[in-house]
Design a protein around this motif. Structure first.
Motif, PDB file in Angstrom:
ATOM      1  N   SER A 159      46.924  54.560  25.562  1.00 51.75           N
ATOM      2  CA  SER A 159      47.011  55.991  25.854  1.00 51.75           C
ATOM      3  C   SER A 159      46.356  56.860  24.786  1.00 51.75           C
ATOM      4  O   SER A 159      46.150  58.054  25.000  1.00 51.75           O
ATOM      5  CB  SER A 159      48.482  56.409  26.033  1.00 51.75           C
ATOM      6  N   LEU A 160      46.009  56.254  23.638  1.00 52.22           N
ATOM      7  CA  LEU A 160      45.299  56.980  22.581  1.00 52.22           C
ATOM      8  C   LEU A 160      43.786  56.791  22.678  1.00 52.22           C
ATOM      9  O   LEU A 160      43.034  57.346  21.883  1.00 52.22           O
ATOM     10  CB  LEU A 160      45.792  56.533  21.201  1.00 52.22           C
ATOM     11  N   GLY A 161      43.346  55.991  23.644  1.00 55.70           N
ATOM     12  CA  GLY A 161      41.923  55.752  23.827  1.00 55.70           C
ATOM     13  C   GLY A 161      41.389  54.549  23.080  1.00 55.70           C
ATOM     14  O   GLY A 161      40.184  54.285  23.095  1.00 55.70           O
ATOM     15  N   ASN A 162      42.264  53.791  22.416  1.00 58.21           N
ATOM     16  CA  ASN A 162      41.831  52.582  21.702  1.00 58.21           C
ATOM     17  C   ASN A 162      41.601  51.433  22.679  1.00 58.21           C
ATOM     18  O   ASN A 162      42.435  51.176  23.556  1.00 58.21           O
ATOM     19  CB  ASN A 162      42.883  52.160  20.679  1.00 58.21           C
ATOM     20  N   ILE A 163      40.480  50.743  22.534  1.00 62.45           N
ATOM     21  CA  ILE A 163      40.180  49.604  23.393  1.00 62.45           C
ATOM     22  C   ILE A 163      41.025  48.408  22.969  1.00 62.45           C
ATOM     23  O   ILE A 163      41.014  48.020  21.802  1.00 62.45           O
ATOM     24  CB  ILE A 163      38.690  49.231  23.312  1.00 62.45           C
ATOM     25  N   ILE A 164      41.762  47.819  23.918  1.00 65.12           N
ATOM     26  CA  ILE A 164      42.501  46.600  23.615  1.00 65.12           C
ATOM     27  C   ILE A 164      41.800  45.363  24.186  1.00 65.12           C
ATOM     28  O   ILE A 164      41.978  44.257  23.679  1.00 65.12           O
ATOM     29  CB  ILE A 164      43.957  46.684  24.107  1.00 65.12           C
ATOM     30  N   ALA A 165      40.997  45.557  25.236  1.00 65.29           N
ATOM     31  CA  ALA A 165      40.235  44.448  25.817  1.00 65.29           C
ATOM     32  C   ALA A 165      39.000  45.003  26.504  1.00 65.29           C
ATOM     33  O   ALA A 165      39.064  46.060  27.132  1.00 65.29           O
ATOM     34  CB  ALA A 165      41.084  43.663  26.811  1.00 65.29           C
ATOM     35  N   GLN A 166      37.902  44.271  26.372  1.00 65.55           N
ATOM     36  CA  GLN A 166      36.629  44.723  26.929  1.00 65.55           C
ATOM     37  C   GLN A 166      36.061  43.646  27.838  1.00 65.55           C
ATOM     38  O   GLN A 166      36.024  42.464  27.468  1.00 65.55           O
ATOM     39  CB  GLN A 166      35.653  45.025  25.787  1.00 65.55           C
ATOM     40  N   ILE A 167      35.636  44.047  29.026  1.00 67.09           N
ATOM     41  CA  ILE A 167      35.119  43.116  30.029  1.00 67.09           C
ATOM     42  C   ILE A 167      33.629  43.344  30.184  1.00 67.09           C
ATOM     43  O   ILE A 167      33.174  44.483  30.356  1.00 67.09           O
ATOM     44  CB  ILE A 167      35.829  43.338  31.382  1.00 67.09           C
ATOM     45  N   GLY A 168      32.835  42.278  30.109  1.00 66.90           N
ATOM     46  CA  GLY A 168      31.387  42.438  30.207  1.00 66.90           C
ATOM     47  C   GLY A 168      30.708  41.145  30.613  1.00 66.90           C
ATOM     48  O   GLY A 168      31.335  40.096  30.765  1.00 66.90           O
ATOM     49  N   VAL A 169      29.394  41.207  30.787  1.00 68.93           N
ATOM     50  CA  VAL A 169      28.578  40.051  31.143  1.00 68.93           C
ATOM     51  C   VAL A 169      27.472  39.929  30.107  1.00 68.93           C
ATOM     52  O   VAL A 169      26.784  40.908  29.812  1.00 68.93           O
ATOM     53  CB  VAL A 169      27.959  40.203  32.555  1.00 68.93           C
ATOM     54  N   LYS A 170      27.310  38.736  29.529  1.00 64.66           N
ATOM     55  CA  LYS A 170      26.249  38.528  28.557  1.00 64.66           C
ATOM     56  C   LYS A 170      24.902  38.690  29.233  1.00 64.66           C
ATOM     57  O   LYS A 170      24.710  38.301  30.380  1.00 64.66           O
ATOM     58  CB  LYS A 170      26.373  37.133  27.922  1.00 64.66           C
ATOM     59  N   GLU A 171      23.947  39.246  28.490  1.00 69.78           N
ATOM     60  CA  GLU A 171      22.645  39.608  29.066  1.00 69.78           C
ATOM     61  C   GLU A 171      21.942  38.421  29.703  1.00 69.78           C
ATOM     62  O   GLU A 171      21.389  38.518  30.789  1.00 69.78           O
ATOM     63  CB  GLU A 171      21.751  40.221  27.974  1.00 69.78           C
ATOM     64  N   GLU A 172      22.007  37.254  29.034  1.00 68.49           N
ATOM     65  CA  GLU A 172      21.292  36.094  29.577  1.00 68.49           C
ATOM     66  C   GLU A 172      21.917  35.614  30.875  1.00 68.49           C
ATOM     67  O   GLU A 172      21.224  35.129  31.775  1.00 68.49           O
ATOM     68  CB  GLU A 172      21.255  34.950  28.549  1.00 68.49           C
ATOM     69  N   ILE A 173      23.243  35.767  31.006  1.00 70.86           N
ATOM     70  CA  ILE A 173      23.917  35.382  32.252  1.00 70.86           C
ATOM     71  C   ILE A 173      23.595  36.378  33.352  1.00 70.86           C
ATOM     72  O   ILE A 173      23.340  36.025  34.497  1.00 70.86           O
ATOM     73  CB  ILE A 173      25.438  35.289  32.036  1.00 70.86           C
ATOM     74  N   GLU A 174      23.591  37.663  32.999  1.00 72.50           N
ATOM     75  CA  GLU A 174      23.329  38.715  33.975  1.00 72.50           C
ATOM     76  C   GLU A 174      21.941  38.559  34.598  1.00 72.50           C
ATOM     77  O   GLU A 174      21.747  38.774  35.784  1.00 72.50           O
ATOM     78  CB  GLU A 174      23.462  40.080  33.298  1.00 72.50           C
ATOM     79  N   LYS A 175      20.955  38.151  33.798  1.00 75.51           N
ATOM     80  CA  LYS A 175      19.598  37.969  34.312  1.00 75.51           C
ATOM     81  C   LYS A 175      19.505  36.786  35.256  1.00 75.51           C
ATOM     82  O   LYS A 175      18.706  36.775  36.184  1.00 75.51           O
ATOM     83  CB  LYS A 175      18.626  37.778  33.141  1.00 75.51           C
ATOM     84  N   ALA A 176      20.347  35.776  35.025  1.00 69.35           N
ATOM     85  CA  ALA A 176      20.263  34.546  35.808  1.00 69.35           C
ATOM     86  C   ALA A 176      21.091  34.587  37.089  1.00 69.35           C
ATOM     87  O   ALA A 176      20.905  33.776  37.981  1.00 69.35           O
ATOM     88  CB  ALA A 176      20.709  33.356  34.959  1.00 69.35           C
TER      89      ALA A 176
END
Length: 212
Positions: A158-175
């Motif tokens: 609720s303070l805006g601090n990130i506790i977990a981040q979800i993403g895709v690595k660039e090399e995987i995203e391209k493939a």
């Protein structure tokens, strides 16, 4: 947005799922042949840490199970159905239950976004720890920022601090054209079982690997 670096443990499910250092985990959905089969979560050594069973395995819609590496159930996650309050609400709601000494203890709830609303605040996913965590006065403790289907989002407090981040690595995203494999960075002290319980709900909401 600030990145949370807490020097404390935040055991919403259990402190055994909290790490003193940042953890990077990889999510891989089960093969397409298993309808609504769910996904597995692996560490950097390719060992399974968690697995989520979807409706294709459980045979029930609106129900998910988060399991540990041995296949033992950690969380039962259900979409709430029926009742006057739920019928009048513009949001659908989920609850996560932890087996605590033989009885189900509610540990968090998730409000689905109101996708028919014109107001941006109604389109965000709100998460509440139960009971209300660290004495916060707001009716929610965490929020999903970004868009989960793009695998470009964060769970923030609720303070805006990130506790977990979800993403895709660039090399995987391209493939890959789909987001069948993505990574989750969990900050130190954060309950990883809680994070993946929330991700299981997001996966179902957006009609991905857990939903039939």
């Amino acid at each position: 947005m600030a990145v949370s670096k807490p020097n404390y443990l935040m055991p919403i499910i259990s402190k055994m799922y909290c790490s003193s250092s940042q953890v990077v985990l990889v999510v891989r959905r089960r093969p397409q042949v298993v309808g609504g089969g769910g996904f597995v979560v692996m560490n950097c050594s390719q060992r399974v840490v968690f697995q989520v069973d979807g409706c294709g395995i459980l045979g029930k819609k609106g129900e998910l199970i988060l399991r540990d590496s041995d296949g033992d159930a950690i969380l039962l996650i259900r979409q709430l159905k029926g009742g006057l309050v739920q019928a009048l609400s513009i949001h659908k709601k989920w609850k996560g239950y932890y087996d605590y000494h033989g009885f189900q203890k509610s540990v968090f709830s998730v409000k689905e976004p109101n996708q028919n609303s014109c107001f941006p605040t109604s389109n965000s996913v709100k998460i509440s720890a139960e009971p209300n965590y660290v004495g916060q006065s707001s009716d929610w403790n965490f929020e999903v920022k970004g868009y989960f289907p793009d695998k470009n989002c964060s769970i923030v407090d609720s303070l805006g601090n990130i506790i977990a981040q979800i993403g895709v690595k660039e090399e995987i995203e391209k493939a890959m054209t789909s987001k069948d494999v993505y990574h989750v960075i969990v900050q130190p002290g954060i309950d990883q079982a809680f994070v993946f319980g929330v991700i299981a709900v997001l996966d179902y909401i957006y009609h991905e690997s857990t939903r039939c």
